[in-house]
Enzyme design. Structure first.
Site, PDB file in Angstrom:
ATOM      1  N   HIS A  19      44.457 -89.769 -15.361  1.00 32.20           N
ATOM      2  CA  HIS A  19      45.401 -88.555 -15.957  1.00 32.20           C
ATOM      3  C   HIS A  19      44.732 -88.483 -17.534  1.00 32.20           C
ATOM      4  O   HIS A  19      45.045 -87.257 -18.162  1.00 32.20           O
ATOM      5  CB  HIS A  19      46.837 -88.840 -16.194  1.00 32.20           C
ATOM      6  N   GLU A 129      50.537 -81.894   0.334  1.00 31.31           N
ATOM      7  CA  GLU A 129      50.752 -83.345   0.574  1.00 31.31           C
ATOM      8  C   GLU A 129      51.295 -83.539   2.147  1.00 31.31           C
ATOM      9  O   GLU A 129      52.187 -82.784   2.461  1.00 31.31           O
ATOM     10  CB  GLU A 129      52.027 -83.924  -0.366  1.00 31.31           C
ATOM     11  N   ASP A 178      42.411 -86.630  -4.715  1.00 31.08           N
ATOM     12  CA  ASP A 178      42.463 -88.460  -4.865  1.00 31.08           C
ATOM     13  C   ASP A 178      43.266 -88.703  -3.632  1.00 31.08           C
ATOM     14  O   ASP A 178      44.483 -89.325  -3.825  1.00 31.08           O
ATOM     15  CB  ASP A 178      42.909 -88.554  -6.097  1.00 31.08           C
TER      16      ASP A 178
END
Length: 303
Positions: A19, A129, A178
């Protein structure tokens, strides 16, 4: 297939590293007036409670965001040096989700990205997701943003959904990949998705986070990504952070030792500001988060 939950790992050293880099990338990309699309193929739940059951069970945030925040306190130096701007910028955004002096909520990539996007240029955030519980939580968190059409999310396979979004109308995008890498096929899917994406949209910025673990697929992934970038004649940057193996015995009450000791981030078409930003930030992150045998950091670029 759906056993991985990022809530157990939120705020760990890999999140801090990833991040810090993500904020640095977005800080540069949002300087241009043209609209930017940010596409997160594996968005997770978006927001995580650090004082909840999941994070409390793993204790991984203690080796990440908690350690960084506690080391700094009210100071803005690390090891006598001014705090790297990329770290300071990242911490400012994380603290914005918490009351002053507290660290109870950790924003994942979607919420850090949303804070940096602009309404006047019509920047967009596209989230995907597949995990049933995390996608439900993500939908609820996105609804609380009240961001209108700027942020959309779908319960879908981000690798597949990406195909329909590239190239974006503005011809500017950051794609973050990711996945959990819980199943071995994720490594191959990352390479295949990147290859297809570069064919569709060669000028996009692509950031791939990956774990550094003793698995052949994990060891080969950075090499395969370098080959892919070089074949496409695109510049790339590869950075990694290893906190090392703690030689100290567990403290009383500690549940277990964090399993992941190192992670990397591979960026194709990186902003020219990213390398100098990480050259300042990585040594400071290592100084704070490093803890024993095998700690180190790598920063290499090519193309």
């Amino acid at each position: 297939m759906f056993s991985y939950r990022h809530a157990f790992h939120a705020g760990n050293h890999a999140d801090v590293f990833k991040h810090v880099a993500l904020v640095a990338i977005l800080r540069h990309l949002t300087q241009k007036e043209t609209a930017l699309w940010v596409i997160d193929t594996h968005a997770g739940a978006g927001l995580y409670r650090l004082d909840g059951d999941h994070a409390g069970t793993s204790g991984e945030a203690g080796h990440g965001i908690f350690k960084l925040a506690e080391t700094l306190g009210t100071h803005d130096t690390i090891d006598g040096q001014p705090l790297a701007p990329a770290i300071a910028d990242y911490l400012e955004h994380v603290r914005a989700f918490n009351r002053k002096g507290e660290m109870r909520v950790y924003p994942g990539s979607p919420f850090l990205a949303q804070r940096l996007l602009r309404t006047e240029t019509r920047d967009k955030l596209k989230l995907f997701e597949l995990h049933p519980s995390d996608s439900k939580a993500l939908a609820g968190h996105v609804a609380q943003l009240d961001a209108g059409r700027q942020v959309t999310m779908d319960r879908a396979d981000g690798f597949e959904a990406l195909k329909a979004l590239l190239p974006p109308p503005s011809r500017r995008a950051l794609v973050l990949m990711d996945p959990s890498y819980e199943i071995k096929s994720d490594y191959g899917k990352v390479v295949a998705a990147l290859k297809d994406s570069l064919h569709r949209f060669a000028t996009g910025t692509y950031a791939v986070w990956y774990p550094i673990i003793p698995r052949p697929e994990a060891h080969d992934l950075p090499r395969r990504l370098k080959t892919l970038a070089n074949q496409a004649h695109k510049p790339w940057l590869n950075a990694s952070l290893a906190i090392g193996q703690d030689d100290q015995p567990p403290t009383p009450g500690e549940v277990h030792r964090p399993g992941l000791l190192a992670s990397g981030l591979f960026v194709i078409n990186p902003p020219h500001t990213l390398k100098p930003a990480l050259q300042e930030a990585l040594p400071q992150l290592l100084h704070v988060l490093g803890r024993g045998r095998g700690k180190g950091q790598v920063l290499e670029a090519g193309g």
